[in-house]
Design a protein around this motif. Structure first.
Motif, PDB file in Angstrom:
ATOM      1  N   GLY A 115       0.799  -1.223   0.000  1.00  0.00           N
ATOM      2  CA  GLY A 115       0.000   0.000   0.000  1.00  0.00           C
ATOM      3  C   GLY A 115       0.828   1.266   0.000  1.00  0.00           C
ATOM      4  N   VAL A 116       1.935   1.254  -0.747  1.00  0.00           N
ATOM      5  CA  VAL A 116       2.724   2.480  -0.910  1.00  0.00           C
ATOM      6  C   VAL A 116       2.798   2.808  -2.393  1.00  0.00           C
ATOM      7  N   SER A 117       3.419   3.934  -2.720  1.00  0.00           N
ATOM      8  CA  SER A 117       3.545   4.294  -4.127  1.00  0.00           C
ATOM      9  C   SER A 117       4.690   3.513  -4.778  1.00  0.00           C
ATOM     10  N   ARG A 118       4.665   3.452  -6.085  1.00  0.00           N
ATOM     11  CA  ARG A 118       5.725   2.764  -6.822  1.00  0.00           C
ATOM     12  C   ARG A 118       7.080   3.385  -6.505  1.00  0.00           C
ATOM     13  N   TRP A 119       7.025   4.714  -6.273  1.00  0.00           N
ATOM     14  CA  TRP A 119       8.294   5.439  -6.066  1.00  0.00           C
ATOM     15  C   TRP A 119       8.940   5.041  -4.752  1.00  0.00           C
ATOM     16  N   THR A 120       8.113   4.737  -3.793  1.00  0.00           N
ATOM     17  CA  THR A 120       8.652   4.275  -2.506  1.00  0.00           C
ATOM     18  C   THR A 120       9.418   2.973  -2.713  1.00  0.00           C
TER      19      THR A 120
END
Ligand code: ZN
Length: 151
Positions: A115-120
């Motif tokens: 549940g985080v962004s791809r960038w993370t």
């Protein structure tokens, strides 16, 4: 005149009798047997006397109604089956566990899993906290690495 007329009569009689004889022979096992089988109509439940062992209904009306009812039932069943099939397909497409069942995840799938962004995820790979393996144009993260983050 007489022999000709008699001959014509015989010819006529034979001509008419022949098909009738054939019909009688064909129908004999059913019609001329003395079968009287007490039965219950499968449609209306009324008692009736059947002339053949295969008769299920008291009359044509019941036979037709039963046939229609059976057709309707088949149709309803078919509709139910189609509904079930459609439902199953929808469940498959929107299965929220799809990602959870994979051992190797793309960056996008890995980000969805926690549940985080791809960038993370990208940043974590750059920082060396996750090891990503190049797989064609994508990078694949082993699922156990993500689970390890929480240990
Ligand atoms: Zn009936």
């Amino acid at each position: 005149m007489l022999p000709i007329s008699v001959g014509e009569d015989i010819g006529e009689m034979m001509h008419h009798n022949a098909p009738r004889c054939t019909i009688t022979l064909h129908k004999a096992p059913f019609m001329s047997s003395n079968l009287y089988i007490p039965k219950i109509c499968k449609h209306c439940g009324n008692a009736f006397t059947a002339r053949t062992t295969v008769t299920k209904y008291c009359g044509d009306t019941c036979a037709k109604k039963a046939y229609k009812a059976r057709k309707r039932k088949d149709k309803i069943q078919a509709t139910l089956d189609a509904d079930m099939k459609q439902k199953n397909e929808v469940v498959e497409v929107h299965n929220p566990n799809a990602v959870n069942n994979k051992d190797f995840l793309s960056v996008t799938e890995a980000s969805q899993l926690i549940g985080v962004s791809r960038w993370t995820i990208q940043r974590m790979i750059q920082q060396g906290r996750l090891k990503a393996v190049p797989f064609g144009r994508k990078r694949i993260v082993a699922r156990w690495q993500i689970e390890n983050l929480f240990n």
